[in-house]
Enzyme design. Structure first.
Site, PDB file in Angstrom:
ATOM      1  N   CYS A   2       0.777  -1.021  -0.099  1.00 38.71           N
ATOM      2  CA  CYS A   2      -0.107   0.063   0.035  1.00 38.71           C
ATOM      3  C   CYS A   2       0.963   1.272   0.177  1.00 38.71           C
ATOM      4  O   CYS A   2       2.166   1.133   0.007  1.00 38.71           O
ATOM      5  CB  CYS A   2      -0.825  -0.083   1.314  1.00 38.71           C
ATOM      6  SG  CYS A   2      -1.931  -1.368   1.269  1.00 38.71           S
ATOM      7  N   GLY A  33      -1.027   0.708  -4.857  1.00 31.87           N
ATOM      8  CA  GLY A  33      -2.300   0.063  -4.729  1.00 31.87           C
ATOM      9  C   GLY A  33      -3.472   0.846  -5.145  1.00 31.87           C
ATOM     10  O   GLY A  33      -3.497   1.798  -5.415  1.00 31.87           O
ATOM     11  N   ASN A 105       1.051   0.300   5.880  1.00 33.70           N
ATOM     12  CA  ASN A 105       1.505  -0.409   4.579  1.00 33.70           C
ATOM     13  C   ASN A 105       2.355  -1.657   5.332  1.00 33.70           C
ATOM     14  O   ASN A 105       3.216  -1.369   6.009  1.00 33.70           O
ATOM     15  CB  ASN A 105       2.459   0.405   4.016  1.00 33.70           C
ATOM     16  CG  ASN A 105       3.143  -0.370   2.869  1.00 33.70           C
ATOM     17  OD1 ASN A 105       4.386  -0.055   2.341  1.00 33.70           O
ATOM     18  ND2 ASN A 105       2.838  -1.507   2.121  1.00 33.70           N
ATOM     19  N   GLY A 106       2.089  -2.881   4.818  1.00 29.74           N
ATOM     20  CA  GLY A 106       2.674  -4.103   5.535  1.00 29.74           C
ATOM     21  C   GLY A 106       1.637  -5.085   5.573  1.00 29.74           C
ATOM     22  O   GLY A 106       0.314  -4.993   5.240  1.00 29.74           O
ATOM     23  N   TYR A 257      10.621  -4.645  -8.148  1.00 39.34           N
ATOM     24  CA  TYR A 257       9.122  -4.527  -8.807  1.00 39.34           C
ATOM     25  C   TYR A 257       8.548  -3.241  -8.508  1.00 39.34           C
ATOM     26  O   TYR A 257       7.761  -2.595  -9.294  1.00 39.34           O
ATOM     27  CB  TYR A 257       8.543  -5.634  -8.765  1.00 39.34           C
ATOM     28  CG  TYR A 257       7.217  -5.672  -9.109  1.00 39.34           C
ATOM     29  CD1 TYR A 257       6.982  -5.628 -10.544  1.00 39.34           C
ATOM     30  CD2 TYR A 257       5.890  -5.281  -8.453  1.00 39.34           C
ATOM     31  CE1 TYR A 257       5.648  -5.438 -11.234  1.00 39.34           C
ATOM     32  CE2 TYR A 257       4.542  -5.199  -8.887  1.00 39.34           C
ATOM     33  CZ  TYR A 257       4.534  -5.507 -10.342  1.00 39.34           C
ATOM     34  OH  TYR A 257       2.972  -5.433 -10.598  1.00 39.34           O
ATOM     35  N   THR A 308       8.134  -2.154 -15.762  1.00 38.13           N
ATOM     36  CA  THR A 308       9.024  -2.279 -14.653  1.00 38.13           C
ATOM     37  C   THR A 308      10.645  -2.908 -15.077  1.00 38.13           C
ATOM     38  O   THR A 308      11.428  -2.633 -14.333  1.00 38.13           O
ATOM     39  CB  THR A 308       8.622  -3.232 -13.326  1.00 38.13           C
ATOM     40  OG1 THR A 308       7.182  -3.035 -13.543  1.00 38.13           O
ATOM     41  CG2 THR A 308       8.891  -2.516 -12.132  1.00 38.13           C
ATOM     42  N   ASP A 370      12.253  -9.875 -17.897  1.00 43.48           N
ATOM     43  CA  ASP A 370      11.087  -9.558 -16.878  1.00 43.48           C
ATOM     44  C   ASP A 370      11.939  -9.052 -15.543  1.00 43.48           C
ATOM     45  O   ASP A 370      13.095  -9.655 -15.374  1.00 43.48           O
ATOM     46  CB  ASP A 370      10.141 -10.480 -16.659  1.00 43.48           C
ATOM     47  CG  ASP A 370       8.953 -10.009 -16.448  1.00 43.48           C
ATOM     48  OD1 ASP A 370       8.762  -8.702 -16.118  1.00 43.48           O
ATOM     49  OD2 ASP A 370       7.908 -10.411 -16.507  1.00 43.48           O
ATOM     50  N   ASP A 371      11.433  -8.220 -14.769  1.00 48.65           N
ATOM     51  CA  ASP A 371      12.081  -7.908 -13.683  1.00 48.65           C
ATOM     52  C   ASP A 371      11.834  -9.058 -12.671  1.00 48.65           C
ATOM     53  O   ASP A 371      12.787  -9.084 -11.684  1.00 48.65           O
ATOM     54  CB  ASP A 371      11.153  -6.458 -12.979  1.00 48.65           C
ATOM     55  CG  ASP A 371       9.895  -7.022 -12.883  1.00 48.65           C
ATOM     56  OD1 ASP A 371       9.118  -7.757 -11.836  1.00 48.65           O
ATOM     57  OD2 ASP A 371       8.883  -6.534 -13.845  1.00 48.65           O
TER      58      ASP A 371
END
Ligand code: SF4
Length: 499
Positions: A2, A33, A105-106, A257, A308, A370-371
């Site tokens: 988030c 998010g 966030n987490g 990412y 990304t 790709d990342d």
């Protein structure tokens, strides 16, 4: 994952523009998010007022011009990794008496144990509700500082939190390992806390344009630390004793990412970190193909999976001396598929997200970069499209080492069973077969640390070395699986509804 935001206005001149600043910052946190967004403002007179909604910031908070001018606020962009994803879980949460607004966030891993131990009565499945109830109770009983010591001692998982009291005190804190990021911008006029520097570095110019000078500084809030801004603007900061005994373990996947390319960590842009990962990956690909060094290039084109992986792919192409081409085109109106909350939604979004410039790849040997490769959905689909368009050979390179273990700290792959590198028994030929490519190349774990210039990272999803191991993980995983069944049922219903 988030995005969190907290703003404390020090110069009343800025109160008329605080909501505008918040929306600018939130849009710069949108990539963290896309499920929902919320804002809680504290007007100069009166109680908290909130706006919350599902979807992107501009949709969820479209009524923001009608909010009162605030002296402080907290806000959030939500990416659901726990809970059921409904409006009831949209942050900030406002609880307690006196009222406290909070956003985080987490992922808190041991919420069930904490609820039982402290007899917490929660109405939602959100881990923030548990954290906030714990905070409210312990802050009254022990005071702010001791409350955070106890919180850091008892809570397992990752958290970067912003909170605001109805008296006008803004605070922020990070978990003892600093798994999730939190930054602060301070000037004579304003204090802003946010998940990434991309949401803060416009503020200096903003203040200059508003004729308020250029006094601001931007820095990271250290792991395990709290910052508190009193109603009069005075700032206090401390690292808790519990956290001081811990080693920093910032999430490497933020750099791989999640974070915006212009956001800075350890003094360098995420773009620069991704470029370094790509260069190291190119070196490791060359070492795996020693006979190719002085002979014909092994690929005709290096093609990034947008967006990304672009920086890493450019570096891979430069290192391999193979032309770089952008033959995959991303639909800018499609969501980031990785952060959609169910597999059904991810696959549906993926179909419209990426398209191929087919005629360009006919007869060519393509190295897709790709990342990272998590579930393998994107790689599998792109490899199939490239083959159908007539590519002679498709190989895949990942700028992140194989992801073999679940993440319990807020990135949405808690279940190792979903991970392609875990399912395939770990051998590259088997993974390549599953993805439908000829070869798969992964950056090594040592190479990742070398490229990022530090070993103080969480790399648990790569090597299983979790910063905070414990029995809570199994229970968390069981609960998360149960929530997913409900969420997937809801998504199934939604896909039958024309939208
Ligand atoms: S397990 Fe992986 S994704 Fe999760 S916090 Fe650690 S490094 Fe990040």
């Amino acid at each position: 994952m988030c995005g969190v935001l907290g703003i404390k206005i020090k110069n009343p001149v800025l109160e008329t523009r605080a909501n505008e600043i918040a929306m600018s910052a939130l849009l710069r946190l949108q990539h963290r998010g896309q499920d929902a967004a919320g804002i809680t403002v504290l007007p100069r007179e009166g109680a908290f007022q909130s706006l919350r909604g599902l979807g992107h910031v501009d949709v969820a908070l479209k009524e923001w011009p009608h909010l009162p001018e605030p002296r402080a606020l907290v806000a959030h962009t939500r990416y659901a990794t726990t809970g059921l994803g409904g409006v009831a879980e949209v942050q900030p949460f406002v609880q307690g008496a006196p009222r406290l607004a909070m956003a985080h966030n987490g992922n808190i891993v041991n919420t069930s144990e904490l609820k039982e131990r402290y007899l917490l009565q929660c109405e939602s499945e959100s881990d923030l509700e548990v954290l906030q109830q714990f905070f409210l109770r312990h802050e009254i009983e022990y005071g702010f500082e001791e409350c955070l010591e106890r919180l850091h001692r008892d809570f397992v998982g990752s958290y970067a939190v912003v909170g605001l009291t109805e008296e006008g005190e803004l605070f922020g804190f990070r978990d003892p390992y600093g798994i999730r990021p939190l930054f602060i911008y301070e000037s004579e006029n304003i204090v802003v806390m946010a998940s990434e520097t991309s949401a803060l570095n416009f503020l200096k110019d903003f203040e200059v344009e508003a004729d308020l000078g250029r006094s601001g500084t931007l820095r990271e809030i250290p792991p395990g630390s709290w910052v508190r801004v009193a109603p009069d603007g005075k700032i206090e900061e401390k690292r808790t004793a519990f956290s001081s005994a811990k080693t920093e373990r910032f999430c490497m996947f933020e750099l791989v990412y999640f974070s915006s390319p212009q956001s800075e960590f350890a003094g360098l842009s995420t773009y620069r970190h991704r470029f370094s990962m790509g260069r190291q990956l190119g070196i490791e690909i060359l070492s795996e193909m020693p006979n190719q060094k002085n002979e014909e290039a092994p690929f005709d084109y290096v093609v990034p999976v947008p967006e990304t992986s672009r920086a890493a792919a450019i570096a891979v192409a430069e290192t391999l001396r193979v032309p770089y081409r952008e033959y995959l085109v991303k639909n800018p109106y499609a969501s980031r598929t990785f952060i959609l909350s169910t597999q059904a939604r991810r696959l549906k979004a993926l179909e419209t997200k990426l398209s191929l410039i087919g005629p360009e790849v006919k007869g060519q040997r393509i190295l897709l970069v790709d990342d990272s490769v998590v579930r393998g959905n994107t790689s599998r689909l792109m490899a199939r499209r490239l083959r159908e368009a007539g590519a002679k050979e498709v190989s895949l390179a990942s700028a992140c080492p194989p992801i073999r273990h679940g993440c319990y700290y807020g990135i949405d792959f808690p279940d190792a069973d979903e991970l392609v590198a875990s399912q395939m028994g770990g051998s590259n030929p088997q993974i390549a077969k599953s993805l439908g490519v000829s070869n798969v190349f992964y950056l090594s774990i040592g190479g990742l640390k070398k490229a990022l210039g530090t070993g103080n990272l969480c790399s648990a999803c790569l090597d299983g070395d979790y910063p905070s191991a414990g029995p809570s993980f199994e229970r968390f995983l069981e609960e998360r699986r149960a929530q997913r069944v409900v969420a997937q049922g809801a998504a199934g219903a939604a896909t039958r509804t024309p939208t």
